[in-house]
Design a protein around this motif. Sequence first.
Motif, mmCIF file in Angstrom:
data_model
loop_
_atom_site.group_PDB
_atom_site.id
_atom_site.type_symbol
_atom_site.label_atom_id
_atom_site.label_comp_id
_atom_site.label_asym_id
_atom_site.label_seq_id
_atom_site.Cartn_x
_atom_site.Cartn_y
_atom_site.Cartn_z
ATOM 1 N N ILE B 283 0.876 -0.992 -0.175
ATOM 2 C CA ILE B 283 0.306 -0.089 0.161
ATOM 3 C C ILE B 283 0.951 1.230 0.141
ATOM 4 O O ILE B 283 0.459 1.486 -0.745
ATOM 5 N N GLY B 284 1.578 1.063 0.557
ATOM 6 C CA GLY B 284 2.645 2.159 0.898
ATOM 7 C C GLY B 284 3.441 2.525 -0.352
ATOM 8 O O GLY B 284 3.876 3.647 -1.214
ATOM 9 N N VAL B 285 4.232 1.158 -0.852
ATOM 10 C CA VAL B 285 4.396 1.674 -2.753
ATOM 11 C C VAL B 285 3.562 1.936 -3.562
ATOM 12 O O VAL B 285 3.815 3.462 -4.675
ATOM 13 N N ALA B 286 1.984 1.709 -4.004
ATOM 14 C CA ALA B 286 1.351 1.958 -4.186
ATOM 15 C C ALA B 286 0.910 4.022 -3.944
ATOM 16 O O ALA B 286 0.690 4.531 -4.945
ATOM 17 N N GLY B 323 -7.581 0.882 4.386
ATOM 18 C CA GLY B 323 -8.245 0.344 2.989
ATOM 19 C C GLY B 323 -8.866 1.221 2.216
ATOM 20 O O GLY B 323 -8.839 1.399 0.833
ATOM 21 N N ALA B 324 -9.418 2.244 2.589
ATOM 22 C CA ALA B 324 -10.274 3.505 2.104
ATOM 23 C C ALA B 324 -9.243 3.792 1.094
ATOM 24 O O ALA B 324 -9.366 4.425 -0.002
ATOM 25 N N LEU B 325 -7.428 4.437 2.245
ATOM 26 C CA LEU B 325 -6.670 5.112 1.191
ATOM 27 C C LEU B 325 -6.487 4.680 -0.525
ATOM 28 O O LEU B 325 -6.067 5.099 -1.149
ATOM 29 N N PHE B 326 -6.535 3.240 -0.088
ATOM 30 C CA PHE B 326 -5.605 2.048 -1.151
ATOM 31 C C PHE B 326 -6.882 1.925 -1.512
ATOM 32 O O PHE B 326 -5.799 2.353 -3.485
ATOM 33 N N ILE B 327 -8.024 2.003 -1.759
ATOM 34 C CA ILE B 327 -8.757 1.978 -3.116
ATOM 35 C C ILE B 327 -9.292 3.095 -3.105
ATOM 36 O O ILE B 327 -8.942 3.289 -4.845
ATOM 37 N N LEU B 328 -8.528 4.779 -2.852
ATOM 38 C CA LEU B 328 -9.080 5.518 -3.386
ATOM 39 C C LEU B 328 -7.716 6.028 -4.719
ATOM 40 O O LEU B 328 -7.574 6.215 -5.755
ATOM 41 N N PHE B 332 -8.500 6.421 -8.704
ATOM 42 C CA PHE B 332 -8.435 8.406 -9.209
ATOM 43 C C PHE B 332 -6.599 8.146 -9.031
ATOM 44 O O PHE B 332 -6.598 9.207 -9.804
ATOM 45 N N LEU B 333 -5.948 7.193 -8.211
ATOM 46 C CA LEU B 333 -4.237 8.145 -8.956
ATOM 47 C C LEU B 333 -3.572 6.840 -9.003
ATOM 48 O O LEU B 333 -2.682 6.716 -7.834
ATOM 49 N N PRO B 334 -3.824 6.129 -9.885
ATOM 50 C CA PRO B 334 -2.544 5.024 -10.213
ATOM 51 C C PRO B 334 -1.524 4.749 -10.683
ATOM 52 O O PRO B 334 -0.634 4.084 -9.731
ATOM 53 N N GLY B 335 -1.470 5.852 -10.522
ATOM 54 C CA GLY B 335 0.386 6.132 -10.511
ATOM 55 C C GLY B 335 0.734 6.551 -9.207
ATOM 56 O O GLY B 335 2.158 7.150 -8.996
ATOM 57 N N GLY B 336 0.422 6.848 -8.125
ATOM 58 C CA GLY B 336 0.458 7.520 -6.683
ATOM 59 C C GLY B 336 0.757 9.211 -6.914
ATOM 60 O O GLY B 336 0.397 9.603 -7.752
#
Lengths: 292, 375
Positions: B283-286, B323-328, B332-336
């Motif tokens: 998650i941190g990486v994403a 979980g919410a952060l990951f989904i967001l 919305f920001l697949p490149g992180g």
Amino acid sequence: MSDMFSTQEQPQTEIDLAAAEALLGTDADRFRHDYLEVRGLRVEFDGFVAVRDVDLTVTQGDLRFLVGPNGAGKTTLIDAVTGLVRATGSVSFGRTELLGRSTHRIARAGVGRTFQTASVFEELTVLQNLDIAAGARRRPLTLLRRRQDTPEAVERALETVGLTALRDVPAGVLAHGQKQWLEIGMLLVQDAHLLLLDEPVAGMTQAEREETGALLRRIGSQRVVVVVEHDMEFLRSFADSVTVMHQGRVLAEGTVNEVQNDPAVVEVYLGAPAAESGAAPAKPATTEGDLP
Amino acid sequence: MNVFTALLRPGRARTLAAFGLAAAVLLLAPMVLSPFRLDLLAKFLCLAMVAVGIGLAWGRGGLLTLGQGVYFGLGAYLMAMHLKLADAGPGGVPDFMLLYGTGQVPGWWEPLRSPVSAIVLILLVPAGLAALLGWAVFTRRVRGAYFAILSQALAAAFAILLIGQQQTTGGTNGLNGFRAFFGYDLADPLNKQMLYLIAAGALLVMVAVVRQLSVSRFGELLVAVRDQEDRVRFLGYDPAAVKVVAYAVAAVMAAVGGALFVPIAGIVSPADVGVVPSIGFLIGVAIGGRATLLGPVLGSIAVSWAQTSISEQFPSGWIYFQGALFILVIAFLPGGLASFAGKLRRRRAAAAPGDAGASGDAARDHELVPERSPA
Ligand SMILES: Nc1ncnc2c1ncn2[C@@H]1O[C@H](COP(=O)(O)OP(=O)(O)OP(=O)(O)O)[C@@H](O)[C@H]1O
Ligand SMILES: [Mg+2]
């Protein structure tokens, strides 16, 4: 996006046969006579036989076209030769049996191919694409270094396919025809001695076709080249010989003229008896087949 | 091209500046943070090491490594075993074995008694396992979701295995109560500071390694394998070998992170190595931006920090927040977040006239990818 770049901002690209000469000429065995020999090839997908009893011999200097209606098994034949699908029979090139080898070993034996849909590494630049294609024989440790300067063969290939000015552009933004040229350039630096090209001029303009045809003829004089193509005008202009496939079998083989007048070929392409063949043809039976 | 002009090339200059800044911040931290906070940061840095490896394997190589907890855990447990044996003294038996076990040190613990062989094993065991597993998986052309599920299953199995071995691995409690780290007393704040500096140094080295791999020909090849594996194969490369290297490097980085985590945190337990922490690493990486150099590090540290502060206030709130952060981010920001910065930069570049080059475009969210070659 890509088309916009190609037509407006990018300089006109052109095939450079002189550079191809230099590239092909670097080959130490330039007078070695390689040939592709396919015997009794058979490919089966879950009981469906896509290729059967195919015998095929292609020699250096004989630019061979492989034609046939959709689903004839042309791509499958290339897949079998390059190890992508399992096949029985025998395929040899330069005294090396290819069947049963893994794809990357077949490639190292000097077999290169392109795909029906241009497949380059879109996020990498033109130069990086060619550099990777040139590098399969590099020692692993040299891979850990950054590329310092452009290898000679890559430089020549850039000139050959007219992409020198676009070397630092990501391949993804190239126009369709330029991508296909890049693929041919990759085959050249890969130092493939057997080139299997699946519809290399599909989607190209007439001018691009002419240039590509001339380049393929040039390559064909020193490499074994098999071209799958639906475009009959292109075939008439550049083919030395033609193999027609139908329903997984070889239907006919010979010069363009011989094949065009073969009754079996005419029947397959027109869905009608040979009688009709002399006159202007009726609508072809297949979507893309437009033989005589 | 001399060294000076090489350093001034835009890509390299920016990277060096960022690297220097990161090093300065890391080195200054001991002067401004309380020992407690410094310890916390040191822990975050260890977790960030796992993220750096994931950045390479997932961001550049497209390998969805959902089970890095295994390698983190291997490094951590090997280190913990060594510390336990060292605390027990020559020929001694770790305390928990006297309590729960047979009172005898199992044979497979013995190689960890010597500090040198412990360090070697911490590096070699994860590398070997990753290479073996990677080879088995990648040559069978298992990829995408299947690889992710497989690596996750491995993490689950590893945690279960550890829990089941109460006598030899401490079971659910894990291993804890270390007194010294290679002879240095862990109760001494100065030694804790040293541990922090070791972690910071290791992290910087890893970032440098990933940077070198990314700009090298190997890095280009890795991207090529990620995007068009078959095409690479038809050029005469074995994509499995390329992936194995990336996977093994990521595994070693995770293991070193785990090994340094142990003396800093003072404990390792199955809860640190299973499925949940494995996803946490990702998650941190994403969030940071998997395809960038510093995105994974910053994302991972930010997530660890958020986790700590949120858990302090709402003990059970974190898991939902995560979980919410990951989904967001994925939605919305697949490149992180790094891609967000990139977008801003491009917008500014586009506003400046005559500056929007065709070449920068496909480079989009993968800042490192088309490093321009020296013209
Ligand atoms: N992987 C596969 N599994 C099952 N059937 C397949 C597979 N690949 C090809 N086929 C079938 O094999 C036959 C030959 O296909 P192939 O792609 O070789 O034809 P082609 O001559 O290249 O046609 P086209 O001109 O449309 O490219 C077709 O009927 C196709 O549906
Ligand atoms: Mg086809």
